[in-house]
Design a protein around this motif. Structure first.
Motif: not given
Length: 110
Positions: A1-28
């Motif tokens: 499991m890479d660090a970003i995947d660990r972060l996805r499972s280690g936070v209550e909030g959401t982790v949005v990456g470039p391949a995820d829906p809503g990335y453009d809105d999240a980074r804006r």
């Protein structure tokens, strides 16, 4: 499991990456002239999401941008090739009239 995947499972909030829906809105950010491409945007659900996000940024040697209300005209709330810790959802304000204190969460805007 890479660090970003660990972060996805280690936070209550959401982790949005470039391949995820809503990335453009999240980074804006508010200033439409700022166009940055972070590795991921971490939308904190509570202050408990802050420490794990900082730890992953350190572990990976990635720059970290912290976004409060998202209205910084210079675009300091985002970063190319790093992590964005978005605190904009943390908007609680509590008033203790007896203690004469106010507690304001990091995503509160004026």
């Amino acid at each position: 499991m890479d660090a970003i995947d660990r972060l996805r499972s280690g936070v209550e909030g959401t982790v949005v990456g470039p391949a995820d829906p809503g990335y453009d809105d999240a980074r804006r950010v508010w200033n439409g002239m700022i166009e940055r491409q972070p590795v991921a945007v971490i939308r904190a659900a509570s202050v408990a999401d802050i420490a794990p996000t900082i730890a992953v940024a350190r572990e990976l040697g990635l720059p970290l941008a912290v976004r409060g209300g998202g209205h910084n005209v210079a675009g300091n709330g985002t970063v190319d090739g790093g992590l964005v810790l978005d605190l904009g959802g943390l908007t609680a304000v509590t008033v203790d009239p007896v203690g004469r204190t106010v507690t304001v969460a990091p995503g509160v805007t004026l």
